[in-house]
Design an enzyme around this catalytic site. Structure first.
Site, short mmCIF file in Angstrom:
data_model
loop_
_atom_site.label_atom_id
_atom_site.label_comp_id
_atom_site.label_asym_id
_atom_site.label_seq_id
_atom_site.Cartn_x
_atom_site.Cartn_y
_atom_site.Cartn_z
N TYR A 189 -6.95 71.13 59.67
CA TYR A 189 -5.74 71.66 58.78
C TYR A 189 -5.38 70.81 57.62
CZ TYR A 189 -2.34 69.09 62.02
OH TYR A 189 -1.79 68.68 62.52
N THR A 190 -4.68 71.33 56.63
CA THR A 190 -4.59 70.44 55.80
C THR A 190 -3.49 69.23 55.84
OG1 THR A 190 -3.12 71.96 54.51
CG2 THR A 190 -5.36 71.74 53.83
N GLU A 192 -11.27 73.09 55.73
CA GLU A 192 -9.64 72.83 55.60
C GLU A 192 -9.04 74.21 55.50
OE1 GLU A 192 -7.93 69.92 55.93
OE2 GLU A 192 -9.45 68.07 55.42
#
Ligand SMILES: [Zn+2]
Length: 252
Positions: free
Chosen positions: A27-28, A91
């Site tokens: 995840y970002t 991502e």
């Protein structure tokens, strides 16, 4: 699936020009998609990924698949420490544990399943090479985290999801758990909090962080870093179903 080219300057050659055979999901961990895309395209940040998928399902292509993107950092899987050379990095936009972790929306997951499905087929990526960032770097990463829907991916033929049987529920030893985690792919050269080698008496230090990473991926309802019957059962089933009897996992 809407695809947008957004080239990042942050990439290099893959070591020896090798063809990737791993998929690493992230995840970002930033407040917005814009912030994350800006950072992943900022030369000064020295980070990138091949793809970013926002919460509406738009796929951004930042780095060509034949290039080495900079997403995994220091890590290890099945003895490989140059994860970036071996992998394709995706991502997923999500604020993450720091800024308001939330479920991954259906549109985002649908795009991921399409994209990852193509990659798994094109590069013959084996089930135990479809990984969380936390799997390859359990000492410092927790993404994409326990809200990520791994069973849906596995149902689409992407990655591994174990189906324990009654025998998998039997009692265990700490040494067995370590051996099985190593067979799945985790690094198991563990140290205790005081820097001495792990001796198998307690799930502390790096041993607990590795078991916690396993739970984030395959036992997300229990994030303790400590063994329990269901954690061990899923670990045993994973090895039985996805690692051949000679002790090595399937490799492309
Ligand atoms: Zn990550």
């Amino acid at each position: 699936m809407r695809l947008v080219d957004l080239p990042s300057p942050n990439f290099g050659p893959r070591r020896g020009g090798i063809r990737p055979d791993m998929l690493v999901l992230h995840y970002t961990g930033m407040r917005s998609a814009e912030d994350a895309l800006d950072r992943l395209c900022d030369e000064e940040a020295q980070v990138s990924a091949h793809y970013v998928i926002d919460e509406e399902g738009t796929v951004y292509r930042l780095v060509r698949e034949d290039k080495r993107a900079w997403h995994a950092g220091r890590g290890c899987w099945r003895g490989e420490t140059d994860i970036n050379s071996r992998s394709i990095g995706i991502e997923l936009v999500n604020p993450g544990h720091e800024f308001g972790y939330r479920p991954f929306p259906i549109a985002q997951m649908a795009s991921l399943i399409l994209l990852a499905g193509e990659l798994v087929r094109e590069y013959a990526i084996p089930p135990l090479h479809v990984l969380a960032h936390s799997d390859v770097a359990p000492d410092r990463k927790e993404d994409p985290g326990e809200l990520f829907d791994w069973p849906s991916l596995a149902a689409a033929g992407i990655g591994a999801w174990p189906q324990p049987n009654g025998q998998d529920m039997a009692s265990w030893s700490n040494a067995e758990i370590r051996e099985l985690l190593g067979r799945v792919g985790y690094g198991t050269a563990w140290e205790k909090p005081d820097g001495t080698a792990w001796d198998g008496t307690a799930w502390d230090g790096a041993a607990a962080k590795t078991l916690l990473a396993f739970q984030r991926h395959w036992r997300p309802a229990r994030l303790t870093g400590q063994p329990d019957t269901e954690t061990v059962a899923r670990l045993r089933a994973l090895v039985r179903e996805y690692c051949p009897a000679n002790g090595t996992t399937v490799s492309a």
